[in-house]
Design an enzyme around this catalytic site. Structure first.
Site, PDB file in Angstrom:
ATOM      1  N   ASP A   7       0.808  -1.229   0.000  1.00 45.93           N
ATOM      2  CA  ASP A   7       0.000   0.000   0.000  1.00 45.93           C
ATOM      3  C   ASP A   7       0.840   1.277   0.000  1.00 45.93           C
ATOM      4  OD1 ASP A   7      -2.184  -1.716   0.138  1.00 45.93           O
ATOM      5  OD2 ASP A   7      -2.181  -1.694   2.327  1.00 45.93           O
TER       6      ASP A   7
ATOM      7  N   GLY B 122       0.056  13.777  -3.490  1.00 53.22           N
ATOM      8  CA  GLY B 122      -1.405  13.686  -3.505  1.00 53.22           C
ATOM      9  C   GLY B 122      -1.795  12.447  -4.293  1.00 53.22           C
TER      10      GLY B 122
ATOM     11  N   ARG C 180      -5.468   0.327   8.661  1.00 56.07           N
ATOM     12  CA  ARG C 180      -4.036  -0.004   8.597  1.00 56.07           C
ATOM     13  C   ARG C 180      -3.339   0.482   9.865  1.00 56.07           C
ATOM     14  NH1 ARG C 180      -3.730   2.536   2.581  1.00 56.07           N
ATOM     15  NH2 ARG C 180      -4.544   0.761   1.427  1.00 56.07           N
TER      16      ARG C 180
ATOM     17  N   GLN D 239       2.024  -6.029  -3.202  1.00 56.34           N
ATOM     18  CA  GLN D 239       2.511  -6.155  -1.818  1.00 56.34           C
ATOM     19  C   GLN D 239       3.789  -5.321  -1.617  1.00 56.34           C
ATOM     20  OE1 GLN D 239       1.526  -9.595  -3.348  1.00 56.34           O
ATOM     21  NE2 GLN D 239      -0.412  -8.677  -2.823  1.00 56.34           N
TER      22      GLN D 239
ATOM     23  N   THR E 194      -5.703 -11.643   3.662  1.00 49.58           N
ATOM     24  CA  THR E 194      -6.846 -10.984   3.025  1.00 49.58           C
ATOM     25  C   THR E 194      -8.003 -11.966   2.857  1.00 49.58           C
ATOM     26  OG1 THR E 194      -5.967 -11.512   0.845  1.00 49.58           O
ATOM     27  CG2 THR E 194      -5.366  -9.368   1.761  1.00 49.58           C
TER      28      THR E 194
ATOM     29  N   THR F  67      -9.602  -4.785   1.583  1.00 54.50           N
ATOM     30  CA  THR F  67     -10.465  -5.393   2.604  1.00 54.50           C
ATOM     31  C   THR F  67     -11.129  -4.343   3.505  1.00 54.50           C
ATOM     32  OG1 THR F  67      -8.562  -5.584   4.049  1.00 54.50           O
ATOM     33  CG2 THR F  67      -9.083  -7.505   2.711  1.00 54.50           C
ATOM     34  N   GLY F  68     -10.748  -3.071   3.366  1.00 54.75           N
ATOM     35  CA  GLY F  68     -11.342  -2.023   4.189  1.00 54.75           C
ATOM     36  C   GLY F  68     -10.816  -1.999   5.623  1.00 54.75           C
ATOM     37  N   ARG F  69      -9.840  -2.886   5.927  1.00 55.72           N
ATOM     38  CA  ARG F  69      -9.327  -2.929   7.300  1.00 55.72           C
ATOM     39  C   ARG F  69      -8.521  -1.668   7.606  1.00 55.72           C
ATOM     40  NH1 ARG F  69      -6.121  -8.478   7.474  1.00 55.72           N
ATOM     41  NH2 ARG F  69      -5.644  -7.817   5.355  1.00 55.72           N
TER      42      ARG F  69
ATOM     43  N   GLY G 191      -4.538  -4.362  -3.778  1.00 55.92           N
ATOM     44  CA  GLY G 191      -5.543  -3.330  -4.024  1.00 55.92           C
ATOM     45  C   GLY G 191      -4.782  -2.075  -4.411  1.00 55.92           C
ATOM     46  N   HIS G 192      -4.790  -1.743  -5.686  1.00 53.26           N
ATOM     47  CA  HIS G 192      -4.002  -0.611  -6.189  1.00 53.26           C
ATOM     48  C   HIS G 192      -4.960   0.504  -6.608  1.00 53.26           C
ATOM     49  CE1 HIS G 192      -0.537  -3.617  -7.199  1.00 53.26           C
ATOM     50  NE2 HIS G 192      -0.785  -3.510  -5.920  1.00 53.26           N
TER      51      HIS G 192
ATOM     52  N   ARG H 235       2.730 -29.225  -6.774  1.00 49.05           N
ATOM     53  CA  ARG H 235       2.533 -29.795  -8.118  1.00 49.05           C
ATOM     54  C   ARG H 235       1.193 -30.507  -8.260  1.00 49.05           C
ATOM     55  NH1 ARG H 235       8.449 -32.338  -8.161  1.00 49.05           N
ATOM     56  NH2 ARG H 235       7.695 -32.777  -6.068  1.00 49.05           N
TER      57      ARG H 235
ATOM     58  N   GLY I  91       1.500   3.048  -2.540  1.00 51.15           N
ATOM     59  CA  GLY I  91       1.072   3.967  -3.606  1.00 51.15           C
ATOM     60  C   GLY I  91       1.617   3.511  -4.959  1.00 51.15           C
ATOM     61  N   LYS I  92       1.864   2.210  -5.086  1.00 49.91           N
ATOM     62  CA  LYS I  92       2.413   1.661  -6.342  1.00 49.91           C
ATOM     63  C   LYS I  92       1.475   1.938  -7.516  1.00 49.91           C
ATOM     64  CE  LYS I  92       2.404  -2.427  -4.350  1.00 49.91           C
ATOM     65  NZ  LYS I  92       2.103  -2.058  -2.944  1.00 49.91           N
TER      66      LYS I  92
HETATM   67  P1  GDP Z   1      -0.751   0.345  -3.544  1.00 52.74           P
HETATM   68  O1  GDP Z   1      -1.350  -0.940  -3.089  1.00 52.74           O
HETATM   69  O2  GDP Z   1       0.723   0.408  -3.308  1.00 52.74           O
HETATM   70  O3  GDP Z   1      -1.111   0.691  -4.971  1.00 52.74           O
HETATM   71  O4  GDP Z   1      -1.394   1.484  -2.619  1.00 52.74           O
HETATM   72  P2  GDP Z   1      -2.945   1.621  -2.199  1.00 52.74           P
HETATM   73  O5  GDP Z   1      -3.709   2.113  -3.372  1.00 52.74           O
HETATM   74  O6  GDP Z   1      -3.427   0.390  -1.522  1.00 52.74           O
HETATM   75  O7  GDP Z   1      -2.843   2.716  -1.061  1.00 52.74           O
HETATM   76  C1  GDP Z   1      -2.326   3.991  -1.299  1.00 52.74           C
HETATM   77  C2  GDP Z   1      -3.398   5.033  -0.945  1.00 52.74           C
HETATM   78  O8  GDP Z   1      -2.813   6.309  -0.861  1.00 52.74           O
HETATM   79  C3  GDP Z   1      -4.475   5.163  -2.010  1.00 52.74           C
HETATM   80  O9  GDP Z   1      -5.681   5.529  -1.389  1.00 52.74           O
HETATM   81  C4  GDP Z   1      -3.974   6.304  -2.895  1.00 52.74           C
HETATM   82  O10 GDP Z   1      -5.011   6.985  -3.568  1.00 52.74           O
HETATM   83  C5  GDP Z   1      -3.327   7.189  -1.870  1.00 52.74           C
HETATM   84  N1  GDP Z   1      -2.157   7.953  -2.336  1.00 52.74           N
HETATM   85  C6  GDP Z   1      -1.171   7.580  -3.183  1.00 52.74           C
HETATM   86  N2  GDP Z   1      -0.211   8.542  -3.244  1.00 52.74           N
HETATM   87  C7  GDP Z   1      -0.612   9.535  -2.426  1.00 52.74           C
HETATM   88  C8  GDP Z   1      -0.035  10.779  -2.029  1.00 52.74           C
HETATM   89  O11 GDP Z   1       1.053  11.152  -2.451  1.00 52.74           O
HETATM   90  N3  GDP Z   1      -0.732  11.529  -1.121  1.00 52.74           N
HETATM   91  C9  GDP Z   1      -1.931  11.139  -0.618  1.00 52.74           C
HETATM   92  N4  GDP Z   1      -2.534  11.939   0.249  1.00 52.74           N
HETATM   93  N5  GDP Z   1      -2.504   9.966  -0.966  1.00 52.74           N
HETATM   94  C10 GDP Z   1      -1.851   9.180  -1.853  1.00 52.74           C
HETATM   95  P1  IMO Z   2      -0.881  -4.217  -2.228  1.00 52.58           P
HETATM   96  O1  IMO Z   2      -0.454  -4.758  -3.574  1.00 52.58           O
HETATM   97  C1  IMO Z   2      -0.923  -4.648   2.107  1.00 52.58           C
HETATM   98  C2  IMO Z   2      -0.895  -8.722   3.672  1.00 52.58           C
HETATM   99  C3  IMO Z   2      -2.133  -9.154   4.421  1.00 52.58           C
HETATM  100  C4  IMO Z   2      -1.515 -10.108   5.434  1.00 52.58           C
HETATM  101  C5  IMO Z   2      -0.419 -10.792   4.625  1.00 52.58           C
HETATM  102  C6  IMO Z   2      -0.813 -12.147   4.059  1.00 52.58           C
HETATM  103  O2  IMO Z   2      -2.175  -3.484  -2.279  1.00 52.58           O
HETATM  104  O3  IMO Z   2       0.227  -3.438  -1.618  1.00 52.58           O
HETATM  105  P2  IMO Z   2      -2.359 -12.854   2.012  1.00 52.58           P
HETATM  106  O4  IMO Z   2      -3.819 -12.629   1.760  1.00 52.58           O
HETATM  107  O5  IMO Z   2      -1.478 -12.283   0.937  1.00 52.58           O
HETATM  108  O6  IMO Z   2      -2.019 -14.288   2.316  1.00 52.58           O
HETATM  109  O7  IMO Z   2      -2.046 -12.039   3.366  1.00 52.58           O
HETATM  110  O8  IMO Z   2      -0.105  -9.898   3.557  1.00 52.58           O
HETATM  111  N1  IMO Z   2      -1.131  -8.211   2.306  1.00 52.58           N
HETATM  112  C7  IMO Z   2      -1.092  -6.922   1.980  1.00 52.58           C
HETATM  113  N2  IMO Z   2      -0.928  -5.825   2.750  1.00 52.58           N
HETATM  114  N3  IMO Z   2      -1.042  -4.520   0.761  1.00 52.58           N
HETATM  115  C8  IMO Z   2      -1.179  -5.603  -0.022  1.00 52.58           C
HETATM  116  O9  IMO Z   2      -1.176  -5.534  -1.361  1.00 52.58           O
HETATM  117  C9  IMO Z   2      -1.253  -6.877   0.587  1.00 52.58           C
HETATM  118  N4  IMO Z   2      -1.404  -8.140   0.121  1.00 52.58           N
HETATM  119  C10 IMO Z   2      -1.319  -8.948   1.186  1.00 52.58           C
HETATM  120  O10 IMO Z   2      -2.761  -8.062   5.032  1.00 52.58           O
HETATM  121  O11 IMO Z   2      -0.892  -9.385   6.460  1.00 52.58           O
HETATM  122 MG    MG Z   3      -2.854  -1.633  -1.799  1.00 55.73          MG
END
Ligand code: GDP
Ligand code: IMO
Ligand code: MG
Length: 432
Positions: A14, A416, A306, A225, A130, A302-304, A41-42, A144, A16-17
């Site tokens: 998470d 942002g 962080r 991840q 998740t 998952t809405g959890r 979740g991107h 396998r 911000g990939k």
């Molecule tokens: P990812 O899984 O690495 O793609 O990241 P997520 O999308 O799960 O979580 C990143 C969150 O931060 C998302 O809600 C983005 O919209 C938000 N986000 C990304 N870059 C920025 C930033 O520079 N500033 C702010 N305020 N939010 C950001």
């Molecule tokens: P993105 O790509 C954050 C975490 C889960 C748990 C552990 C194992 O959005 O960054 P799993 O369901 O993979 O067996 O869970 O990994 N986890 C993540 N945490 N961002 C993710 O993906 C994640 N994918 C899995 O919360 O701790």
């Molecule tokens: Mg994510």
């Protein structure tokens, strides 16, 4: 030859990939996922409209970009089709640009049932997965006995394989976990639907990527991840079940290691973690609440809520080494606006020793006491700032400090969630 780029998370996911990949994608030919599944979740935000991608690569909102799922990605046909339908309903053409490897392990309902049953059985000691079946489907691959998407081509062969594998999984579900069995009939009904829609998208992805590469087209490999969740190098067993580090872009797609030219490591300006496991700089206090609130730190999948804390340089240093990061992108700098002071963890104390890297052992990582450097904060807003010179001097000092300490250039800063809220110090694709 074109220069290819790998984008990876350097923390616990998470970072911000998705936002950065969507921003970089127009300069590439294709975005290629190489591991993980719909545990990811991107989030992409364009003109206020939010799109959350789980399996579909983060280049999909650019009409000319091709999107690939490499063999390292575990695919739930139902989750993928649901995501494709939701995007198509908003007018995005997905079908014609998705190319999926024959060899992707197929994630089935019994994987989900086992993942969830196992977590329930572990109780307080749970990993906090998740619940999407990711661990069990990777187990099947390595054992396998797994199915691959290519098994959808011949449903009678699929049925034979399913009978055998179901016998095993239903034994585990009913006898060990005391959960209901999964019916073969319902799986075969679903397989028929999946066959019709998915088989046209199945390709020899490795061959297609090689051809694109030799035609001098740029490929962007999308990590999910983060390195600290890597099955080998993360805080085991509180990890995911795939390799998340940049090098896995090679076996996860069938491209050679020499074709990975630049690794962009994404790191938040602070840190977060979802699920259980060691987290030395976690702030279970007002600071953590403030980071969570300002950063909207609730899981996009998952809405959890962080867990939140300060930036952890020993963890980042480990991650930079594991991934071979060429340049960093520091995201969510704006979330730190308005703090009187900001802390950075520069080492840990453990049993009278000072450590400069996150330990491998989860027990040791849990016992680490962080050593912090306190840096003066800034009161000005950095939200949306795209020019280095327009940043408050203390924000620049914070970023310079990180760069100096970890010995890796910060090439991008995100200020942002919107695509355009990106500050370029050195463009990753123009510096290689
Ligand atoms: P990812 O899984 O690495 O793609 O990241 P997520 O999308 O799960 O979580 C990143 C969150 O931060 C998302 O809600 C983005 O919209 C938000 N986000 C990304 N870059 C920025 C930033 O520079 N500033 C702010 N305020 N939010 C950001
Ligand atoms: P993105 O790509 C954050 C975490 C889960 C748990 C552990 C194992 O959005 O960054 P799993 O369901 O993979 O067996 O869970 O990994 N986890 C993540 N945490 N961002 C993710 O993906 C994640 N994918 C899995 O919360 O701790
Ligand atoms: Mg994510």
């Amino acid at each position: 030859m074109a220069k290819n780029i790998v984008v990876v998370g350097t923390q616990w996911g998470d970072e911000g990939k998705g936002k950065i990949i969507d921003w970089l994608a127009p300069d590439t030919h294709a975005v290629v996922r190489f591991h993980g599944g719909h545990n990811a979740g991107h989030t992409l935000v364009i003109n206020g409209h939010k799109t959350i991608l789980r399996l579909i690569p983060s280049g999909i909102l650019h009409p000319h970009i091709q999107c690939y799922l490499g063999n390292g990605v575990v695919v739930s046909p139902s989750a993928l089709l649901e995501e494709m339908d939701a995007l198509e309903a908003t007018g995005v053409d997905v079908q014609s640009r998705m190319h999926i490897s024959y060899a992707c392990p197929m994630l089935m309902p019994y994987h989900v049932a086992i993942d969830q049953a196992r977590e329930r059985a572990k109780g307080a000691g749970k990993i906090g997965t998740t619940g999407r079946g990711i661990g069990p489907v990777y187990e099947d691959k390595v054992a396998r006995r797994g199915l691959r998407l290519q098994d959808l081509f011949d449903l009678s062969v699929l049925e034979e394989k399913l009978k055998e594998t179901l016998e095993y999984h239903n034994f585990v579900l009913t006898q060990y976990f005391k959960e209901p069995a999964i019916e073969l009939g319902s799986l075969m009904e679903a397989a028929l639907k999946h066959q019709q829609r998915l088989t046209p998208l199945l390709k020899d992805v490795s061959a297609q990527l090689h051809d694109a590469y030799h035609a001098k087209k740029t490929l962007l490999f999308e990590g999910a991840q983060g390195a600290l969740l890597d099955i080998d190098h993360g805080t085991y067993p509180f990890v995911t079940s795939s390799n998340c580090v940049a090098g896995y872009a090679s076996p996860g797609t069938g491209m050679p290691p020499q074709s990975l030219h630049y690794v962009l490591g994404i790191a938040k300006a602070y840190s977060t973690r979802v699920g259980s496991g060691p987290y030395p700089t976690e702030q279970i206090n007002e600071t953590g609440d403030r980071l969570c609130e300002r950063g909207h730190e609730f899981g996009s999948n998952t809405g959890r809520k962080r867990r939140c804390g300060w930036l952890d340089l020993p963890a980042l240093k480990r991650s930079i080494e594991l991934n071979g990061v060429n340049g960093l992108c520091i995201t969510k700098l704006d979330v730190l606006d308005g703090f009187d002071s900001v802390k950075i963890c520069i080492g840990y104390e453990l049993d009278g020793q000072l450590l400069d890297r996150l330990p491998y052992s989860a027990q040791d990582a849990t016992r680490c006491t962080p050593v912090y450097e306190t840096i003066e904060g800034w009161q000005e807003s950095t939200y949306g700032v795209c020019d280095w010179n327009a940043l408050p001097s203390q924000a620049k000092a914070y970023l310079d400090y990180i760069e100096d300490r970890v010995g890796c250039p910060i090439d991008l800063v995100s200020t942002g969630p919107e695509r355009h809220q990106t500050l370029v110090k050195r463009h990753p694709l123009r510096s290689i």
